[in-house]
Write an enzyme that holds these catalytic residues in place. Sequence first.
Site, PDB file in Angstrom:
ATOM      1  N   ASP A 114     -32.126 123.357  52.228  1.00 30.69           N
ATOM      2  CA  ASP A 114     -32.754 122.283  52.639  1.00 30.69           C
ATOM      3  C   ASP A 114     -32.963 121.518  51.214  1.00 30.69           C
ATOM      4  O   ASP A 114     -33.169 121.927  50.225  1.00 30.69           O
ATOM      5  CB  ASP A 114     -34.280 122.626  53.057  1.00 30.69           C
ATOM      6  CG  ASP A 114     -34.036 123.366  54.517  1.00 30.69           C
ATOM      7  OD1 ASP A 114     -33.271 122.977  55.187  1.00 30.69           O
ATOM      8  OD2 ASP A 114     -35.013 124.197  54.461  1.00 30.69           O
ATOM      9  N   ASP A 127     -31.486 119.623  60.407  1.00 34.88           N
ATOM     10  CA  ASP A 127     -32.808 119.631  61.112  1.00 34.88           C
ATOM     11  C   ASP A 127     -33.121 118.347  61.527  1.00 34.88           C
ATOM     12  O   ASP A 127     -33.749 118.364  62.640  1.00 34.88           O
ATOM     13  CB  ASP A 127     -33.828 119.906  59.786  1.00 34.88           C
ATOM     14  CG  ASP A 127     -33.675 121.399  59.241  1.00 34.88           C
ATOM     15  OD1 ASP A 127     -33.223 122.320  60.003  1.00 34.88           O
ATOM     16  OD2 ASP A 127     -34.184 121.378  58.006  1.00 34.88           O
TER      17      ASP A 127
END
Length: 162
Positions: A114, A127
């Site tokens: 991420d 996401d």
Amino acid sequence: MSFQRAKFVPSERPGRGLFVRVTAAVVCADLGSKAVASASGFPSTGSNRDLSLGLVRGSPGLLAGLMAIGLLFIGGVSWLGVDRAKVAPWTLGLVMGGAVSNFMDRLIHGLVHDFIPLGPVLFNVADVAVLLGLVAAAVSWRNAGKPRRGNSTENQSNEGGE
């Protein structure tokens, strides 16, 4: 004797082709953005060893197995949804593409990378695709079967100049 060039057709149903193309585009965009962020030393790069914002924890093999089961479920539901025209195919492609990309990241690295900060939370392109796809699919499903504005039979019969 002439030869005809064969065309790649994912399915006879056009919705399936769009579903497959959007899925592939999301996977490419996410994995590419993760590679660029990692190579450029993006300051907010983080790693997510858990599933679902840390709600599910376990060994990398267990988490990959859970993701594989989830992918099979999402894929089956998406395929049926596209076939039955209950939702727009691109919305399900976003969800599937994000899920597949994070699954590939977990298989390759044992975790999901991420790098996009939003307050205390880090996330990635996959996401965002999953979130947008779920919202858009819910709206699409909710509106399925409802007549669109300006697309009623009254408007169509009046277009003939009567």
